[in-house]
Design an enzyme around this catalytic site. Structure first.
Site, PDB file in Angstrom:
ATOM      1  N   GLN A 105      -4.072  -4.724   7.108  1.00 48.51           N
ATOM      2  CA  GLN A 105      -5.070  -5.680   6.615  1.00 48.51           C
ATOM      3  C   GLN A 105      -5.000  -7.003   7.361  1.00 48.51           C
ATOM      4  O   GLN A 105      -5.715  -7.948   7.012  1.00 48.51           O
ATOM      5  CB  GLN A 105      -4.884  -5.920   5.113  1.00 48.51           C
ATOM      6  CG  GLN A 105      -5.184  -4.714   4.245  1.00 48.51           C
ATOM      7  CD  GLN A 105      -6.641  -4.260   4.319  1.00 48.51           C
ATOM      8  OE1 GLN A 105      -7.525  -5.025   4.716  1.00 48.51           O
ATOM      9  NE2 GLN A 105      -6.876  -3.014   3.958  1.00 48.51           N
ATOM     10  N   HIS A 115       0.865  -1.172   0.000  1.00 48.96           N
ATOM     11  CA  HIS A 115       0.000   0.000   0.000  1.00 48.96           C
ATOM     12  C   HIS A 115       0.909   1.232   0.000  1.00 48.96           C
ATOM     13  O   HIS A 115       2.016   1.192   0.527  1.00 48.96           O
ATOM     14  CB  HIS A 115      -0.838  -0.047   1.290  1.00 48.96           C
ATOM     15  CG  HIS A 115      -1.881   1.012   1.414  1.00 48.96           C
ATOM     16  ND1 HIS A 115      -1.586   2.287   1.823  1.00 48.96           N
ATOM     17  CD2 HIS A 115      -3.222   0.982   1.214  1.00 48.96           C
ATOM     18  CE1 HIS A 115      -2.699   2.995   1.871  1.00 48.96           C
ATOM     19  NE2 HIS A 115      -3.709   2.235   1.506  1.00 48.96           N
ATOM     20  N   LYS A 126     -10.109   0.074  10.742  1.00 49.05           N
ATOM     21  CA  LYS A 126     -10.370  -1.107   9.911  1.00 49.05           C
ATOM     22  C   LYS A 126     -10.798  -2.297  10.763  1.00 49.05           C
ATOM     23  O   LYS A 126     -11.052  -3.374  10.245  1.00 49.05           O
ATOM     24  CB  LYS A 126      -9.117  -1.478   9.111  1.00 49.05           C
ATOM     25  CG  LYS A 126      -8.734  -0.449   8.056  1.00 49.05           C
ATOM     26  CD  LYS A 126      -7.592  -0.957   7.184  1.00 49.05           C
ATOM     27  CE  LYS A 126      -6.867   0.153   6.474  1.00 49.05           C
ATOM     28  NZ  LYS A 126      -7.563   0.634   5.279  1.00 49.05           N
ATOM     29  N   CYS A 162      -4.856   2.592  -3.496  1.00 45.52           N
ATOM     30  CA  CYS A 162      -3.573   3.056  -2.937  1.00 45.52           C
ATOM     31  C   CYS A 162      -2.468   2.029  -3.158  1.00 45.52           C
ATOM     32  O   CYS A 162      -1.625   1.826  -2.281  1.00 45.52           O
ATOM     33  CB  CYS A 162      -3.694   3.388  -1.465  1.00 45.52           C
ATOM     34  SG  CYS A 162      -4.861   4.696  -1.151  1.00 45.52           S
TER      35      CYS A 162
HETATM   36  C1  LIG Z   1      -2.190  -2.727   3.597  1.00 39.13           C
HETATM   37  C2  LIG Z   1      -2.521  -1.330   4.060  1.00 39.13           C
HETATM   38  N1  LIG Z   1      -1.556  -0.570   4.604  1.00 39.13           N
HETATM   39  C3  LIG Z   1      -1.799   0.668   5.047  1.00 39.13           C
HETATM   40  C4  LIG Z   1      -3.045   1.228   4.956  1.00 39.13           C
HETATM   41  C5  LIG Z   1      -3.233   2.629   5.438  1.00 39.13           C
HETATM   42  O1  LIG Z   1      -4.116   2.676   6.505  1.00 39.13           O
HETATM   43  P1  LIG Z   1      -4.572   4.078   7.093  1.00 39.13           P
HETATM   44  O2  LIG Z   1      -5.272   4.813   5.994  1.00 39.13           O
HETATM   45  O3  LIG Z   1      -5.490   3.722   8.184  1.00 39.13           O
HETATM   46  O4  LIG Z   1      -3.356   4.786   7.555  1.00 39.13           O
HETATM   47  C6  LIG Z   1      -4.084   0.469   4.407  1.00 39.13           C
HETATM   48  C7  LIG Z   1      -5.460   0.994   4.337  1.00 39.13           C
HETATM   49  O5  LIG Z   1      -5.941   1.496   3.358  1.00 39.13           O
HETATM   50  C8  LIG Z   1      -3.811  -0.830   3.935  1.00 39.13           C
HETATM   51  O6  LIG Z   1      -4.774  -1.561   3.379  1.00 39.13           O
END
Ligand SMILES: Cc1ncc(COP(=O)(O)O)c(C=O)c1O
Ligand SMILES: Cc1ncc(COP(=O)(O)O)c(C=O)c1O
Lengths: 128, 407, 407, 128
Positions: free
Chosen positions: C203, C122, C226, C364
């Site tokens: 995740q 991500h 999440k 993302c």
């Molecule tokens: C694998 C992964 N890493 C990081 C994130 C970032 O999470 P957050 O937006 O809560 O910082 C996400 C969520 O979209 C994700 O799915």
């Protein structure tokens, strides 16, 4: 809400877009990205002696909204001056699309061709 | 005073509870304010009806949440007379100021430059600049505080004269002295000398009307949790300043496109909002802004000045109590004091037995306490739900402190 | 499957609402999960009964809030088999990872060093490292992803062989492919080569049991939003690693003492929690942890594997649908796909008319999409409240997409 | 809750603390800060030939809890070994204070003298 998005008129443009392709020797040559989804549109255009848009073509794999918008836009803007295009806003695009109601998430798709064209004209003005 | 305090008190469910069998007298709003029912309701409504992640969804729930999130941004913008694209959602004032110290500071401060702060800053508007100065071998300089607890404004021009000062960071209201600073003058003098200006409005935004255009600064930060909202912070910046800043945190939502070895950034303010923001909390801040606006920011300030005036009159009758800071009309709703016979910890403990909540300590302003030669103070701070009966409870409890601890 | 999904669905008030007259079928939990009543109740209870700023107060309300805030930290610690003093409250995964890139990265990465990530990260676990590498003239290297959507683990040892790799950052579960990575192997191989290891558990934490001792990494981050909680993020670090890191954000609460020109820092984890934290939200995360623990993390994972299995079976009947990633038993509750005849935006719009919420875009993870030669996908993601009827609704709506858009 | 904090016994120690001052030529000389409020305690102590605490004095303006705790502590630890002091915990301090119930915010005040002494002993061990 989106019910009327998938009416025949738009779907026709989607399946058989007008002015799909790339112009040679364009005055405007611009690629614009939709940050939400990564979709890009590649727009090429020519201006006539009076500085009016005389021909526009587009490329890029987009959704129904952005493709239909681009297809209709490339015809809609013919004969317009840069100032007239600069003045175009979301309501104009909505009207062009047949008065469709766009949900917030789809506004960016519909606006992509107009935004690309505005950016292209600004680039052109700067380089002149 | 144009609002009905007893009605306001009823808007805050927490005042239904008792402490040690006594009525709750909450005098610690400068640390964090209580929440009215409409704000709590906003949270519950979002989480029960319209919750989804914002910006990237094209289904109804996500669009509703995004629309509400952006409407809240617009409300906050109107609240301080700014544009929505100048409003960055952060966690709190602290994060907003640190964002500036990293993003603006790393790009603009060099060895030999000067950063000007004041002696009355909260640690949040001191330590980020202090550490930036240490990292960059820059100079940190202080606008002194007078014995009356006011900024010694005459000391500012000399700090700017040699053109080395790149930044002036100043609070709009002290969280210890209550002092409302002459922020417009500070900003004007600093900008005339070419310095960038940062305003810590953490103690101002909840209590007095803010007009960023009138103040004229480059950046201003405040915290929702001190103004009846859950914890969301706001960093405001003039649009061209925000445009010129490099991003601070990297990740989703703040990007336009990401390739393996480089990336492009999204537009302001999204460039500074990496990752999933506090969606329901930001929407609830919108509800808090509505609530405060309905009471009227001028009425809130007037109400607090009256309470402080009354408090200072009452405390004048207890000779063991010594108040720091200026007279009532020059300050916000904060009264910090020390007592001959009692340590602030004991004051707070004994007051708590009477249901009265005050804070004891250095209130995250150690250098200011050092300036006044005290290690700690007790602090009573007022907000929309406080009334004269709360002050009476404070005063009665302080008399108990004297009785218990004075020999 | 050991819990009653229909009961779980009733625990989430949002499922009482309809979308365009249809039952809400929420298949976007990978972006952010819905909140059960006990979590909403925790927020309301704190704000209505026990709210005050934490850590610095010595009155009853502040002590209650502090106690609950710290109890929540302990719950989170137990949830991942860590100690409470290894749990840092941040905003989200993104902030946690950026904290590391700034604090650890600035102190430890030099020109010529290598940072290893994977092609399936991500943006939150890619861009901070990418930008650190650019700032420091370090090298960024990628563990590739196979056509089946698995990490190509054989590519890791060569990236470590020359001893230049200082850090390996890897996700525990992909938010696009669903792939659950062999994180223990990645960590073991990296640590044997002397690299520091960072795990993105955004995740994973909501869906599978996490034991940080078993994983053996140095740092691990995830997001409350999440996993049924409001927005609070958790950064876990091995205690000695956290001790060794310089602070990131400066201000109140993270200090031991502040003088005008220097400061000392508080103990871990407070050293990393500058300013007022999200108190009620952190307490509500504790309630979310209780809720998930009661369902059982293993039961949750099993439930999701079954749903994904069923989904993949059903989708196999629609030839226009192409799924990315591995087989059901190798993944979490995420199914991303593209269609011959329809752009993901149109899929999401048409599904929304049927009450089905899926995400469309690059989620993302642009480099991963580039890897698979697609610009965007549609993603259905499952959680505790989803059932086979939700999958049936998805499949029926996808058939409508085909009917509408295929020529 | 705090009711019994302000009983006579503690108040006596607060108003007339024992062993208030600074030892000359101390084996242990340590200043410890309470991060919450900035209070500091300055502790000096001597050890006898067997390594047991033989004399302790303290300085610093604190609250009733920290002052009474320090006053009682300086007597309580006489004759103890470093290991015995290392083993002391909150319950020992509470008992020393006459079984008082300490609210969370006050625990740090009560523990300040013990923490200072532990830190001082650790420093001494290191320097030996
Ligand atoms: C694998 C992964 N890493 C990081 C994130 C970032 O999470 P957050 O937006 O809560 O910082 C996400 C969520 O979209 C994700 O799915
Ligand atoms: C003047 C001032 N600045 C900054 C802060 C820090 O606010 P926060 O903890 O919300 O970041 C405070 C609050 O304590 C304050 O009073």
């Amino acid at each position: 809400m989106n019910g009327d998005l998938y009416r025949e008129q738009l779907l026709d443009h989607y399946h058989n877009p007008e002015n799909f392709g790339v112009l040679e020797d364009p005055d405007i040559d611009i690629t614009q990205e939709n940050a939400t989804c990564g979709d890009t549109i590649h727009l090429t255009a020519k201006l006539d002696d009076e500085g009016r848009i005389s021909k526009v073509m587009f490329e890029g794999h987009g959704c129904v909204v952005s493709t239909a918008s681009a297809s209709m836009f490339t015809t809609e803007v013919l004969g317009k001056t840069p100032a007239e295009i600069e003045a175009m806003q979301l309501p104009d695009i909505q009207q062009m699309l047949g008065g469709v109601t766009l949900s917030m998430g789809r506004v960016k798709c519909a606006m992509l061709p107009l935004e690309a064209m505005k950016k292209g004209l600004q680039k052109l003005a700067k380089s002149a | 005073m144009s609002f009905d305090v007893s009605q306001v008190k009823r808007d805050f469910p927490i005042f239904q509870r008792e402490i040690h069998g006594k009525r709750l007298v909450f005098l610690d709003s400068a640390a964090s304010a209580q929440k009215p029912q409409p704000v709590i309701d906003a949270l519950v409504r979002v989480y029960s009806q319209s919750y989804a992640n914002v910006h990237r969804g094209i289904y109804t729930l996500a669009e509703e949440a995004t629309a509400e999130y952006e409407q809240a941004r617009e409300k906050v913008a109107r609240f301080i007379n700014a544009s929505a694209n100048e409003i960055v959602n952060v966690r709190n004032t602290t994060e907003g100021l640190n964002l500036l110290a990293y993003s603006w500071g790393e790009a603009n401060i060099e060895a030999g430059d000067r950063i000007v702060v004041t002696e009355m800053e909260h640690h949040a508007n001191l330590v980020p600049w202090q550490q930036l100065a240490l990292r960059k071998h820059a100079e940190l300089a202080f606008i002194p505080v007078t014995d009356e607890g006011e900024l010694d404004l005459a000391a500012l021009p000399p700090l700017l004269a040699d053109g080395k000062a790149k930044l002036v960071a100043c609070t709009m209201a002290s969280n210890v002295l209550g002092t409302i600073t002459p922020i417009k003058d500070v900003v004007r003098i600093a900008r005339e000398a070419g310095a960038v200006t940062v305003v810590d409005a953490a103690q101002a935004a909840p209590h007095i009307a803010i007009d960023v255009k009138e103040i004229g600064a480059d950046f201003l930060a405040f915290s929702g949790h001190k103004m009846c909202s859950p914890n969301v912070g706001i960093l405001w910046g003039r649009h061209e300043m925000l445009e010129s800043l490099p991003p601070f945190l990297f990740g989703g939502d703040m990007i336009r496109s990401v390739r393996k070895y480089d990336s492009c950034w999204n537009d302001v303010p999204y460039k500074f909002e990496a990752g999933t923001p506090s969606i329901a909390e930001a929407i609830a801040l919108g509800a808090a802004v509505d609530y405060l606006t309905a009471l009227g920011m001028d009425a809130i300030h007037e109400h607090e000045v009256q309470l402080v005036q009354y408090t200072m009159e009452q405390l004048a009758d207890i000779p063991e109590v010594h108040i720091l800071g200026p007279s009532a009309e020059r300050r916000g709703g904060v009264v910090s004091f020390w007592m001959d016979c009692a340590h602030p910890h004991d004051i707070a403990s004994i007051l708590d037995e009477e249901g009265v909540c005050v804070r004891a300590g250095h209130h995250c302003a150690q250098p200011l306490h050092t300036r006044f030669g005290v290690q700690a103070t007790a602090r009573a701070s007022f907000y929309v739900y406080n009334d004269e009966a709360d002050v009476d409870a404070l005063v009665a409890a302080l008399r108990r402190v004297v009785k218990l601890l004075k020999r």
